[in-house]
Design an enzyme around this catalytic site. Sequence first.
Site, mmCIF file in Angstrom:
data_model
loop_
_atom_site.group_PDB
_atom_site.id
_atom_site.type_symbol
_atom_site.label_atom_id
_atom_site.label_comp_id
_atom_site.label_asym_id
_atom_site.label_seq_id
_atom_site.Cartn_x
_atom_site.Cartn_y
_atom_site.Cartn_z
ATOM 1 N N HIS A 73 19.241 -36.313 -8.270
ATOM 2 C CA HIS A 73 18.560 -36.782 -7.060
ATOM 3 C C HIS A 73 17.056 -36.512 -7.125
ATOM 4 O O HIS A 73 16.393 -36.459 -6.091
ATOM 5 C CB HIS A 73 19.185 -36.128 -5.831
ATOM 6 C CG HIS A 73 20.647 -36.437 -5.700
ATOM 7 N ND1 HIS A 73 21.103 -37.687 -5.357
ATOM 8 C CD2 HIS A 73 21.747 -35.685 -5.923
ATOM 9 C CE1 HIS A 73 22.428 -37.684 -5.356
ATOM 10 N NE2 HIS A 73 22.844 -36.481 -5.697
ATOM 11 N N LYS B 83 6.038 -4.105 -3.900
ATOM 12 C CA LYS B 83 7.470 -3.858 -3.785
ATOM 13 C C LYS B 83 7.980 -3.993 -2.352
ATOM 14 O O LYS B 83 9.000 -4.606 -2.117
ATOM 15 C CB LYS B 83 7.780 -2.464 -4.339
ATOM 16 C CG LYS B 83 9.255 -2.170 -4.447
ATOM 17 C CD LYS B 83 9.894 -2.933 -5.585
ATOM 18 C CE LYS B 83 11.376 -2.746 -5.665
ATOM 19 N NZ LYS B 83 12.030 -3.819 -6.394
ATOM 20 N N ASN C 250 -1.591 2.173 5.676
ATOM 21 C CA ASN C 250 -0.729 1.118 5.153
ATOM 22 C C ASN C 250 -0.292 0.276 6.347
ATOM 23 O O ASN C 250 0.365 0.791 7.250
ATOM 24 C CB ASN C 250 0.491 1.764 4.466
ATOM 25 C CG ASN C 250 1.608 0.770 4.187
ATOM 26 O OD1 ASN C 250 1.345 -0.413 3.998
ATOM 27 N ND2 ASN C 250 2.834 1.235 4.161
ATOM 28 N N GLY C 251 -0.687 -0.981 6.374
ATOM 29 C CA GLY C 251 -0.316 -1.837 7.516
ATOM 30 C C GLY C 251 -1.476 -2.749 7.893
ATOM 31 O O GLY C 251 -2.391 -2.959 7.105
ATOM 32 N N TRP D 162 -2.677 -2.877 -1.620
ATOM 33 C CA TRP D 162 -2.329 -4.290 -1.774
ATOM 34 C C TRP D 162 -3.124 -4.984 -0.682
ATOM 35 O O TRP D 162 -2.829 -4.849 0.506
ATOM 36 C CB TRP D 162 -0.837 -4.485 -1.582
ATOM 37 C CG TRP D 162 -0.359 -5.883 -1.886
ATOM 38 C CD1 TRP D 162 0.053 -6.340 -3.100
ATOM 39 C CD2 TRP D 162 -0.223 -6.973 -0.986
ATOM 40 N NE1 TRP D 162 0.431 -7.665 -2.992
ATOM 41 C CE2 TRP D 162 0.269 -8.078 -1.711
ATOM 42 C CE3 TRP D 162 -0.487 -7.147 0.388
ATOM 43 C CZ2 TRP D 162 0.519 -9.327 -1.132
ATOM 44 C CZ3 TRP D 162 -0.252 -8.387 0.963
ATOM 45 C CH2 TRP D 162 0.251 -9.458 0.203
ATOM 46 N N GLU E 254 17.842 -17.143 -8.322
ATOM 47 C CA GLU E 254 17.389 -15.792 -8.647
ATOM 48 C C GLU E 254 16.807 -15.743 -10.065
ATOM 49 O O GLU E 254 15.787 -15.099 -10.310
ATOM 50 C CB GLU E 254 18.559 -14.807 -8.465
ATOM 51 C CG GLU E 254 18.288 -13.378 -8.870
ATOM 52 C CD GLU E 254 17.175 -12.692 -8.098
ATOM 53 O OE1 GLU E 254 16.663 -13.254 -7.118
ATOM 54 O OE2 GLU E 254 16.783 -11.587 -8.521
ATOM 55 N N LYS F 270 13.008 -14.639 -10.981
ATOM 56 C CA LYS F 270 12.689 -13.559 -11.926
ATOM 57 C C LYS F 270 11.670 -14.040 -12.947
ATOM 58 O O LYS F 270 10.723 -13.344 -13.259
ATOM 59 C CB LYS F 270 13.931 -13.056 -12.676
ATOM 60 C CG LYS F 270 14.925 -12.228 -11.896
ATOM 61 C CD LYS F 270 14.446 -10.851 -11.515
ATOM 62 C CE LYS F 270 13.731 -10.842 -10.216
ATOM 63 N NZ LYS F 270 14.449 -10.663 -8.993
ATOM 64 N N GLU G 186 8.102 -14.716 -11.301
ATOM 65 C CA GLU G 186 7.344 -13.587 -10.755
ATOM 66 C C GLU G 186 6.812 -12.640 -11.827
ATOM 67 O O GLU G 186 5.796 -11.997 -11.611
ATOM 68 C CB GLU G 186 8.137 -12.822 -9.686
ATOM 69 C CG GLU G 186 9.285 -12.010 -10.179
ATOM 70 C CD GLU G 186 10.054 -11.336 -9.045
ATOM 71 O OE1 GLU G 186 9.442 -10.912 -8.070
ATOM 72 O OE2 GLU G 186 11.288 -11.228 -9.174
ATOM 73 N N CYS H 116 0.838 -1.199 0.000
ATOM 74 C CA CYS H 116 0.000 0.000 0.000
ATOM 75 C C CYS H 116 0.873 1.250 0.000
ATOM 76 O O CYS H 116 1.905 1.292 0.663
ATOM 77 C CB CYS H 116 -0.942 0.092 1.187
ATOM 78 S SG CYS H 116 -2.043 -1.303 1.373
ATOM 79 N N ARG I 76 3.990 -0.109 -4.800
ATOM 80 C CA ARG I 76 3.786 -0.655 -3.447
ATOM 81 C C ARG I 76 2.524 -1.498 -3.337
ATOM 82 O O ARG I 76 2.333 -2.226 -2.359
ATOM 83 C CB ARG I 76 3.718 0.490 -2.425
ATOM 84 C CG ARG I 76 4.963 1.333 -2.367
ATOM 85 C CD ARG I 76 4.799 2.426 -1.346
ATOM 86 N NE ARG I 76 4.615 1.890 -0.020
ATOM 87 C CZ ARG I 76 5.590 1.567 0.801
ATOM 88 N NH1 ARG I 76 6.837 1.752 0.443
ATOM 89 N NH2 ARG I 76 5.330 1.097 1.996
HETATM 90 C C1 F6R Z 1 11.862 -10.347 -6.077
HETATM 91 C C2 F6R Z 1 11.653 -9.376 -5.028
HETATM 92 C C3 F6R Z 1 11.344 -9.856 -3.661
HETATM 93 C C4 F6R Z 1 12.137 -9.045 -2.634
HETATM 94 C C5 F6R Z 1 11.722 -9.433 -1.218
HETATM 95 C C6 F6R Z 1 12.561 -8.722 -0.173
HETATM 96 O O1 F6R Z 1 12.186 -9.743 -7.284
HETATM 97 O O2 F6R Z 1 11.723 -8.207 -5.268
HETATM 98 O O3 F6R Z 1 11.577 -11.209 -3.532
HETATM 99 O O4 F6R Z 1 13.488 -9.289 -2.850
HETATM 100 O O5 F6R Z 1 10.379 -9.120 -1.028
HETATM 101 O O6 F6R Z 1 12.419 -7.347 -0.274
HETATM 102 P P1 F6R Z 1 13.467 -6.364 0.397
HETATM 103 O O7 F6R Z 1 14.768 -6.565 -0.270
HETATM 104 O O8 F6R Z 1 12.906 -4.997 0.135
HETATM 105 O O9 F6R Z 1 13.519 -6.700 1.855
#
Ligand code: F6R
Length: 615
Positions: A511, A610, A101-102, A75, A488, A492, A495, A2, A27
């Site tokens: 395995h 985010k 937000n929360g 969100w 990673e 990517k 997501e 949010c 966000r």
């Molecule tokens: C993936 C992504 C998330 C963040 C995770 C941690 O692309 O962005 O997996 O890495 O939510 O977020 P931070 O780094 O802000 O604590």
Amino acid sequence: MCGIVGYIGHRDAYPIVLKGLQRLEYRGYDSAGIALYNDGELKVSKTKGKVADLKAKIESENNTAGTLALGHTRWATHGVPNDVNSHPHMSNSGNLVIIHNGIIENYESLKKELKARGYTFESDTDTEVLVNLIEDVSKKENVRLGKAVQIALNQTVGAYAIAVFDKTKPNEIVVARLGSPLAIGVGEEEFFIASDASPFIEFTSNAIYLEDGEMAVVRRHKGVKVRKIKDDQLVDPYVQELQMNLEQIEKSNFDHFMLKEIYEQPSAITDTYRGRLLVNEGIIRMAGVDDNLERFLNARRIVIVACGTSWHAGLVAEYIFEDLARIPVEVEYASEFRYRNPIINSDDVVIAISQSGETADTMAAIKLAKEKGAFVFGVCNVVGSSISRETNAGAYTHAGPEIGVASTKAFTTQITVLTLIALKLAKAKGNISNTDFHMHLRELEMIPHKIEVALEANEHIKEVAFKYKDARNCLYLGRGYNFPVALEGALKLKEISYIHAEGYPAAEMKHGPIALIDENMPVVVIATRKGHYEKVVSNIQEIKSRSGKIIGIVTEGDTSVRDLADYVIEVPDTIESLTPLVTTIPLQLLSYHIAVMLGKNVDQPRNLAKSVTVE
Ligand code: F6R
């Protein structure tokens, strides 16, 4: 999770708040709303969907006049995304309006009490309960809005950044924070409220970041008064000068923020090591480590806590710290660590990694580690974020704002900071020779250029993306330093394109996962010359004999993998410990292009946000 925005001053509030919501949409983006006050009248418009849908709705109704407004992009936590559950929420009298937000964790019991006193609720949200609680307190206690907010918040359990105003007293907004970020932009007789500074960057470079447990009454003509929510103590607010500029938060000529941020990595990494990596002098300078060197050198072990991509950066760091500094490392998901009664001692150093600096699970892990007496060091990108303030010391990544929800430059700059720390400790502990140390420094300095070279494969990567865009599953394999890169790469892809992808250490294939291989399974294998090359080539042979489709990420000039693979993508050669910084680049571009070809919303993938400020 949010985004909240507010404005009170002499300008038209609507365009400011709308633009602010667009900037904060990363966000949360399942619904949005704006409350606008004009001449005794309060208009609240909200809708399920994006800020663009809200804009169309408000502008078709011509609801845009007024110099006081609050806006929210959501969100969903409590209640599905729909018009009714969208913020802002109003109190039963229709006088108070709130954005939040929360999460208010005890909202159900509060709601029950309020219902018993005749309050009714339209939405399923915890926020509507909070605004009515504030109204109830202000009526019962006959106090001003600021006091009512304070009393009400002292009855809540949970996390919040809120902004609330009373339409009968339209010269003030009351804000408060606990566990969710809140910044107040300070202008001339005008104030901006936001989850981060991006909504007001073109209006003022002065901002107050509220600390956890603080609230403020923001008055149009009289300024900002900050106090502690718990004990009512007045606080002298620290007005900080912002470093951010407008260009950093705009897309420039790129189609998406994600692509812009992928291409920003050479300059972001240069910014990360600027002033720290002094190649000619042969030193690494990092205030946060220098000031606490004994704590690091005496550490029995390092425990890294993080989530998602930041956790992957932690896994890369595990290899670097153990390999170079010879300090034992454990890497933990913050969400698991916080709930499993971990054994932490006062001679442990805990490193918390977070791009946003707001991730709730990482924050909780830090608090737990501190309670147990550990020294906690933060690696954050967002300056002034909650985690950067909660940790005992830290180092910023200086990657600049990362707006695409899929993390890219945060990952490589986190690895850069962690590499600098590991090298510094290796040197201080005498675990690395002078020659090796200097070679590492020189190689690290060349990484931005090597990433530029890796980015030149973009058009070729597009072809590979086109070939595999319709796959339903995909495997990513790597060994050693590149095992976390495989994780990673898979993250990517899943997501942003919603294709199921898994990352594995290449040798683990036999395995279990090898059973998945057939002619429809693309397998991305990181097979750079440095780091178990022959072993990885054997793993590629195993996939090939089961008809899997191989995309090799190889060192420039490689021929062995080229002979086996369906496609190869070349990256420049570097030393093994730094390969993740170059092998990550083609994986980011591959997922980006696949997602674009599939018509997905790359910067705002479904169900994600985010900063994950809820657990
Ligand atoms: C993936 C992504 C998330 C963040 C995770 C941690 O692309 O962005 O997996 O890495 O939510 O977020 P931070 O780094 O802000 O604590």
